[in-house]
Motif scaffolding. Structure first.
Motif, PDB file in Angstrom:
ATOM      1  N   ILE A  25       0.573  -1.152   0.140  1.00  0.00           N
ATOM      2  CA  ILE A  25      -0.346  -0.048   0.221  1.00  0.00           C
ATOM      3  C   ILE A  25       0.979   1.342  -0.164  1.00  0.00           C
ATOM      4  O   ILE A  25       0.500   2.221  -0.518  1.00  0.00           O
ATOM      5  CB  ILE A  25      -0.959  -0.034   1.215  1.00  0.00           C
ATOM      6  CG1 ILE A  25      -1.927  -1.159   0.993  1.00  0.00           C
ATOM      7  CG2 ILE A  25      -1.426   1.231   1.337  1.00  0.00           C
ATOM      8  CD1 ILE A  25      -3.024  -1.167   2.227  1.00  0.00           C
ATOM      9  N   GLU A  28       2.000   2.167  -3.442  1.00  0.00           N
ATOM     10  CA  GLU A  28       0.844   2.788  -4.039  1.00  0.00           C
ATOM     11  C   GLU A  28       0.768   4.157  -3.818  1.00  0.00           C
ATOM     12  O   GLU A  28       0.208   5.277  -4.550  1.00  0.00           O
ATOM     13  CB  GLU A  28      -0.450   1.907  -3.828  1.00  0.00           C
ATOM     14  CG  GLU A  28      -1.644   2.196  -4.785  1.00  0.00           C
ATOM     15  CD  GLU A  28      -2.718   1.541  -4.477  1.00  0.00           C
ATOM     16  OE1 GLU A  28      -2.915   0.444  -3.476  1.00  0.00           O
ATOM     17  OE2 GLU A  28      -3.962   1.654  -5.099  1.00  0.00           O
ATOM     18  N   VAL A  29       0.524   4.480  -2.538  1.00  0.00           N
ATOM     19  CA  VAL A  29       0.287   5.748  -1.853  1.00  0.00           C
ATOM     20  C   VAL A  29       1.268   6.830  -2.346  1.00  0.00           C
ATOM     21  O   VAL A  29       0.690   7.839  -2.677  1.00  0.00           O
ATOM     22  CB  VAL A  29       0.158   5.738  -0.403  1.00  0.00           C
ATOM     23  CG1 VAL A  29      -0.292   7.029   0.043  1.00  0.00           C
ATOM     24  CG2 VAL A  29      -1.272   4.892  -0.026  1.00  0.00           C
ATOM     25  N   ASN A  79      -1.655  -1.864   9.684  1.00  0.00           N
ATOM     26  CA  ASN A  79      -2.141  -2.002   8.160  1.00  0.00           C
ATOM     27  C   ASN A  79      -3.671  -2.047   8.496  1.00  0.00           C
ATOM     28  O   ASN A  79      -4.102  -3.027   8.942  1.00  0.00           O
ATOM     29  CB  ASN A  79      -1.539  -2.927   7.345  1.00  0.00           C
ATOM     30  CG  ASN A  79      -2.189  -2.839   5.866  1.00  0.00           C
ATOM     31  OD1 ASN A  79      -2.777  -1.992   5.285  1.00  0.00           O
ATOM     32  ND2 ASN A  79      -2.359  -4.067   5.377  1.00  0.00           N
ATOM     33  N   ARG A  81      -7.530  -1.357   7.019  1.00  0.00           N
ATOM     34  CA  ARG A  81      -8.556  -1.208   5.873  1.00  0.00           C
ATOM     35  C   ARG A  81      -9.978  -0.861   6.500  1.00  0.00           C
ATOM     36  O   ARG A  81     -10.360  -1.811   7.076  1.00  0.00           O
ATOM     37  CB  ARG A  81      -8.584  -2.555   4.733  1.00  0.00           C
ATOM     38  CG  ARG A  81      -9.305  -2.275   3.653  1.00  0.00           C
ATOM     39  CD  ARG A  81      -9.392  -3.321   2.740  1.00  0.00           C
ATOM     40  NE  ARG A  81      -9.841  -3.373   1.619  1.00  0.00           N
ATOM     41  CZ  ARG A  81      -9.963  -4.092   0.659  1.00  0.00           C
ATOM     42  NH1 ARG A  81      -9.324  -5.190   0.841  1.00  0.00           N
ATOM     43  NH2 ARG A  81     -10.653  -3.764  -0.676  1.00  0.00           N
ATOM     44  N   ASN A 141      -0.343   2.488   7.771  1.00  0.00           N
ATOM     45  CA  ASN A 141      -0.919   2.431   6.117  1.00  0.00           C
ATOM     46  C   ASN A 141      -2.374   2.492   6.474  1.00  0.00           C
ATOM     47  O   ASN A 141      -2.955   1.327   7.288  1.00  0.00           O
ATOM     48  CB  ASN A 141      -0.588   1.719   5.317  1.00  0.00           C
ATOM     49  CG  ASN A 141       0.881   1.972   4.597  1.00  0.00           C
ATOM     50  OD1 ASN A 141       0.973   2.870   3.756  1.00  0.00           O
ATOM     51  ND2 ASN A 141       1.796   1.495   5.683  1.00  0.00           N
ATOM     52  N   ARG A 143      -6.308   2.474   4.413  1.00  0.00           N
ATOM     53  CA  ARG A 143      -7.219   2.593   3.266  1.00  0.00           C
ATOM     54  C   ARG A 143      -8.502   2.795   3.708  1.00  0.00           C
ATOM     55  O   ARG A 143      -9.088   1.525   4.532  1.00  0.00           O
ATOM     56  CB  ARG A 143      -6.834   1.167   2.224  1.00  0.00           C
ATOM     57  CG  ARG A 143      -7.670   1.671   0.905  1.00  0.00           C
ATOM     58  CD  ARG A 143      -7.200   0.770  -0.045  1.00  0.00           C
ATOM     59  NE  ARG A 143      -7.786   0.977  -1.196  1.00  0.00           N
ATOM     60  CZ  ARG A 143      -7.315   0.467  -2.449  1.00  0.00           C
ATOM     61  NH1 ARG A 143      -6.139   0.131  -2.609  1.00  0.00           N
ATOM     62  NH2 ARG A 143      -7.835   1.005  -3.445  1.00  0.00           N
ATOM     63  N   GLU A 145     -12.471   2.968   2.244  1.00  0.00           N
ATOM     64  CA  GLU A 145     -13.460   2.739   1.243  1.00  0.00           C
ATOM     65  C   GLU A 145     -14.953   2.778   1.562  1.00  0.00           C
ATOM     66  O   GLU A 145     -15.486   2.241   2.532  1.00  0.00           O
ATOM     67  CB  GLU A 145     -13.232   1.259   0.646  1.00  0.00           C
ATOM     68  CG  GLU A 145     -12.029   0.961   0.069  1.00  0.00           C
ATOM     69  CD  GLU A 145     -11.569  -0.457  -0.168  1.00  0.00           C
ATOM     70  OE1 GLU A 145     -12.729  -1.593   0.107  1.00  0.00           O
ATOM     71  OE2 GLU A 145     -10.609  -1.022  -0.775  1.00  0.00           O
ATOM     72  N   VAL A 163      -2.016   7.320   3.739  1.00  0.00           N
ATOM     73  CA  VAL A 163      -3.412   7.115   3.599  1.00  0.00           C
ATOM     74  C   VAL A 163      -4.115   6.979   2.261  1.00  0.00           C
ATOM     75  O   VAL A 163      -3.722   8.281   1.555  1.00  0.00           O
ATOM     76  CB  VAL A 163      -3.961   7.815   4.621  1.00  0.00           C
ATOM     77  CG1 VAL A 163      -5.594   7.999   4.503  1.00  0.00           C
ATOM     78  CG2 VAL A 163      -3.485   7.894   6.072  1.00  0.00           C
ATOM     79  N   ARG A 164      -4.909   6.124   1.953  1.00  0.00           N
ATOM     80  CA  ARG A 164      -5.391   6.223   0.562  1.00  0.00           C
ATOM     81  C   ARG A 164      -7.141   6.175   0.918  1.00  0.00           C
ATOM     82  O   ARG A 164      -7.720   5.234   1.716  1.00  0.00           O
ATOM     83  CB  ARG A 164      -4.892   5.350  -0.107  1.00  0.00           C
ATOM     84  CG  ARG A 164      -5.754   5.184  -1.818  1.00  0.00           C
ATOM     85  CD  ARG A 164      -5.471   4.159  -2.485  1.00  0.00           C
ATOM     86  NE  ARG A 164      -6.219   3.870  -3.618  1.00  0.00           N
ATOM     87  CZ  ARG A 164      -5.714   4.450  -4.958  1.00  0.00           C
ATOM     88  NH1 ARG A 164      -4.511   5.245  -5.016  1.00  0.00           N
ATOM     89  NH2 ARG A 164      -6.421   4.291  -5.969  1.00  0.00           N
ATOM     90  N   ALA A 165      -7.937   7.312   0.326  1.00  0.00           N
ATOM     91  CA  ALA A 165      -9.364   7.040   0.597  1.00  0.00           C
ATOM     92  C   ALA A 165     -10.128   7.344  -0.617  1.00  0.00           C
ATOM     93  O   ALA A 165      -9.775   8.187  -1.368  1.00  0.00           O
ATOM     94  CB  ALA A 165      -9.706   8.129   1.677  1.00  0.00           C
ATOM     95  N   GLU A 166     -11.189   6.594  -0.896  1.00  0.00           N
ATOM     96  CA  GLU A 166     -11.993   6.639  -1.795  1.00  0.00           C
ATOM     97  C   GLU A 166     -13.677   6.741  -1.103  1.00  0.00           C
ATOM     98  O   GLU A 166     -13.994   5.815  -0.402  1.00  0.00           O
ATOM     99  CB  GLU A 166     -12.161   5.327  -2.794  1.00  0.00           C
ATOM    100  CG  GLU A 166     -10.895   5.084  -3.397  1.00  0.00           C
ATOM    101  CD  GLU A 166     -10.622   3.718  -4.102  1.00  0.00           C
ATOM    102  OE1 GLU A 166     -11.804   3.048  -4.474  1.00  0.00           O
ATOM    103  OE2 GLU A 166      -9.689   3.444  -4.626  1.00  0.00           O
TER     104      GLU A 166
END
Length: 257
Positions: A25, A28-29, A79, A81, A141, A143, A145, A163-166
């Motif tokens: 992750i 990717e981030v 990690n 999610r 990390n 994520r 969703e 941090v990745r957020a959708e």
């Protein structure tokens, strides 16, 4: 500059003890972040990967809730999610290191139900009916969703983390990010036409936000030092969505697309 950032991240990851493999992750981030930050986090992850030698413990816990919750996640060397889940429950599943810890607590404050998650040296998935999400991440990390139900806000405080957020945002909602040697990517879908907001305070970090559809970014406050700010605005007719932005950044990369 690069060596200073590397040393900061190395210092925060030394002595963690039990650390889950978080390289995928992170890679990717940080793809959109400055090269110094990318190298620093990559080196920290490389050093951490594989030191979880004491075995793992399965995690499975659940609490009943009667309404959407404000989810507060505190992640340390973990990690995590986060997913918008079915009504009626907050569920945490995954694994923790032998010296790690995972806790779930439900409380009420100001007519809001808050679900607090603490994850230390763990790899977990959190499912909950979400009203809003707050993340505190240290060498971790996360994520998020949350597309199916609009959030009031997303709040991120990150230290040496990714941090990745959708997400889908309710009208009037927004994103707050306070970052130190971290990388955050947010893909936001406005639930309705109207006004939204972004508030960023970044130090040696990368932040990227992308609002879908017809929108314009209005910079209300800007304090930059050794920072690159890229803003994409709509032209011509008035946009259906207006995003008001406050940015304070030092040695960082900020992109609003």
């Amino acid at each position: 500059m690069r060596e200073r950032i590397r040393e900061r991240v190395r210092a925060r990851t030394r002595g963690v003890g039990d650390v889950y493999e978080i390289g995928e992750i992170v890679g990717e981030v940080v793809s959109e972040v400055t090269s110094a930050l990318s190298e620093a986090i990559a080196e920290a992850v490389s050093a951490a990967t594989g030191v979880w030698r004491g075995g793992t413990v399965k995690v499975e816990m659940e609490e009943t809730v009667d309404e959407p919750v404000v989810l507060a996640v505190n992640a340390d060397a973990s990690n995590v999610r986060v997913q918008d889940g079915p009504p009626g429950r907050v569920r945490v599943t995954g694994y923790k290191g032998s010296r790690g810890e995972v806790r779930l607590h439900i409380e009420e404050r100001e007519d809001k139900k808050i679900a607090r998650i603490i994850a230390e040296a763990a790899n977990v998935r959190v499912e909950a009916p979400l009203r809003a999400v707050g993340i505190i991440a240290d060498s971790s990390n996360v994520r998020v969703e949350a597309r199916s139900r609009p959030l009031d806000y997303l709040s991120v405080k990150a230290d040496s983390s990714g941090v990745r957020a959708e997400i889908t945002l309710a009208r009037g909602g927004g994103v707050y990010a306070k970052l130190d040697s971290s990388a955050v990517k947010v893909y936001a879908t406005p639930a309705e036409d109207g006004e939204y907001w972004i508030d960023v305070d970044a130090d040696s970090s990368g932040f990227r936000a992308e609002f879908t559809g017809d929108k314009t970014y209005e910079i209300e406050e800007e304090t930059l030092h050794s920072t690159r700010l890229v803003v994409e605005r709509t032209t011509g007719r008035e946009a259906r969505v207006k995003v008001k932005v406050r940015v304070k950044a030092d040695a960082s990369a900020i992109r609003l697309l």
